[in-house]
Design an enzyme around this catalytic site. Structure first.
Site, PDB file in Angstrom:
ATOM      1  N   TYR A 141      60.078  43.729  30.343  1.00 53.50           N
ATOM      2  CA  TYR A 141      60.033  45.130  29.045  1.00 53.50           C
ATOM      3  C   TYR A 141      60.482  46.205  29.601  1.00 53.50           C
ATOM      4  CZ  TYR A 141      60.258  40.242  26.200  1.00 53.50           C
ATOM      5  OH  TYR A 141      60.799  39.313  25.539  1.00 53.50           O
ATOM      6  N   LYS A 191      55.114  31.527  37.426  1.00 55.79           N
ATOM      7  CA  LYS A 191      55.920  31.156  38.007  1.00 55.79           C
ATOM      8  C   LYS A 191      55.526  31.440  39.715  1.00 55.79           C
ATOM      9  CE  LYS A 191      60.139  28.858  37.948  1.00 55.79           C
ATOM     10  NZ  LYS A 191      60.079  27.247  37.611  1.00 55.79           N
ATOM     11  N   ASP A 223      57.946  26.446  32.649  1.00 59.00           N
ATOM     12  CA  ASP A 223      59.002  25.768  32.879  1.00 59.00           C
ATOM     13  C   ASP A 223      58.026  24.545  31.782  1.00 59.00           C
ATOM     14  OD1 ASP A 223      57.911  25.340  34.668  1.00 59.00           O
ATOM     15  OD2 ASP A 223      60.261  24.626  35.830  1.00 59.00           O
ATOM     16  N   ASP A 247      56.439  35.697  24.295  1.00 58.67           N
ATOM     17  CA  ASP A 247      57.275  36.428  23.504  1.00 58.67           C
ATOM     18  C   ASP A 247      57.460  34.675  23.787  1.00 58.67           C
ATOM     19  OD1 ASP A 247      59.141  37.002  21.426  1.00 58.67           O
ATOM     20  OD2 ASP A 247      59.851  38.127  23.433  1.00 58.67           O
ATOM     21  N   ASP A 251      56.692  31.982  20.034  1.00 54.95           N
ATOM     22  CA  ASP A 251      57.649  31.679  19.039  1.00 54.95           C
ATOM     23  C   ASP A 251      57.961  30.049  19.086  1.00 54.95           C
ATOM     24  OD1 ASP A 251      58.047  34.416  18.911  1.00 54.95           O
ATOM     25  OD2 ASP A 251      59.896  34.535  19.254  1.00 54.95           O
TER      26      ASP A 251
END
Length: 370
Positions: A141, A191, A223, A247, A251
């Site tokens: 970001y 990851k 994942d 993020d 959610d």
């Protein structure tokens, strides 16, 4: 106690839900003899419309002069096609940088009265208590360069994922410190089988774990983490991860409570005031219709009382009042189901506020939920 709170309602339902948090804080002030002073600033799309920038300098100054910041939400389709640097979300990213808000704490709790609002079976979600710790000022970001580009004669785009060792260290250490006061387990999400930043992340996690021998560290690929949050969320205590993964996963975890509207958060810094906000968006489809769920914002205010102001009893009172109102069957539309008492935003706020002000009832509720 006397505290100054900067309020940044933002866009969409932001004003409606922050009004709820303010009303509840005022009730707490009256009930427990505190004074909370509220000052308002612009951020996001409304700041673009008024000031020509998503984060005016006066808003930054207001926040830095305050003891805590309460934020609603930013963005909306109205500003989808403006220049990137003027998009409302840039105001959110910039306030994080300006206040050095390096970590976002996102609790996910089980509400027994809302079990039927979740698509997951009760036995999967019962008694869930997960705390996600999301790195907030690094990663993709904020990485540079970010640009539209040409490669081999074909148009493309570039975003940079970068982390410094210090950025990783401070958020992971925070996760371990929090886990040491809870169930003493940290799950680090990365990851590392693909990304070099994740391999550095994992190395740093292993080093910091040696400072907390009482806390168990486990690594999980992002994942698999996405699957396990739905399949077996009870395995998690404190989950720490980089910006974008956090993020998305937080959610996803909101499905446990049945709605994003229930989820609070606290953004913490090393020096400046902390920022509190619900994790939901601006919900432009229901903005201004008195339909939004204010509980995420109200529970963010409870986090403010506990984390920034050290007012544990007052925070307990807000949380107990929310539980009591939900147990009594009151529901906004996002968590409504057959047989409940469907209410508006303001009606939900009034019910929670009245419960806080009812001294005798509140003492009984707190004993029940303690």
């Amino acid at each position: 106690m006397e505290k100054r709170i900067a309020v940044l309602p933002g866009d969409g339902i932001g004003k409606e839900v922050t009004n709820g948090a303010i009303a509840v804080l005022q009730a707490v002030g009256e009930r427990f003899n505190h004074q909370f002073h509220f000052s308002f600033g612009r951020i996001g799309g409304n700041a673009v419309d008024t000031d020509g920038t998503p984060l005016p300098d006066e808003t930054i100054a207001l926040c830095k002069e305050s003891d805590a910041v309460l934020l609603g939400a930013v963005g909306g389709p109205k500003w989808d096609n403006i220049a990137v640097e003027l998009r409302p979300e840039q105001g959110l990213l910039k306030i994080r940088k300006e206040l050095e808000l390096y970590g976002n704490l996102r609790p996910t709790l089980y509400y027994g009265s809302l079990a039927d609002a979740s698509p997951l079976r009760k036995e999967i979600i019962e008694d869930i208590d997960i705390l996600m710790v999301r790195e907030l000022t690094g990663g993709i970001y904020f990485g540079t360069p970010r640009e539209r580009t040409m490669r081999d004669g074909e148009p493309g785009a570039l975003d940079t994922l970068y982390y410094s060792r210090r950025e990783i260290e401070r958020v992971i250490r925070t996760a371990f410190e929090l886990a040491s006061t809870r169930r003493k387990k940290v799950t680090s999400v990365d990851k590392a089988n693909v990304l070099e930043t994740s391999r550095l992340w994992r190395e740093v996690a292993e080093e910091i774990a040696k400072e907390f021998p009482e806390v168990t560290l486990e690594h999980i690929l992002v994942d698999n983490a996405a699957m396990q949050i739905i399949r077996n969320p009870k395995q998690f205590d404190v989950v720490v991860t980089e910006n974008m993964f956090g993020d998305i996963l937080s959610d996803e975890a909101s499905v446990i409570t049945g709605s994003l509207g229930m989820q609070p958060s606290a953004s913490i810094s090393e020096n400046g005031p902390y920022l509190y906000e619900p994790i939901h968006g601006t919900a432009p489809d229901i903005a201004g219709q008195n339909l939004a769920n204010p509980i995420g914002a109200i529970m963010s205010a409870a986090m403010m009382l506990r984390v920034s102001f050290g007012l544990t009893e007052e925070a307990d009172a807000v949380e107990a009042a929310v539980n009591q109102v939900l147990d009594s069957g009151y529901r906004t539309g996002d968590i409504a189901f057959e047989g409940c008492k469907r209410v508006s935003t303001t009606e939900m706020i009034d019910e929670i506020k009245a419960t806080i002000m009812d001294t005798d009832a509140l003492l009984k509720i707190q004993n029940c939920y303690s």
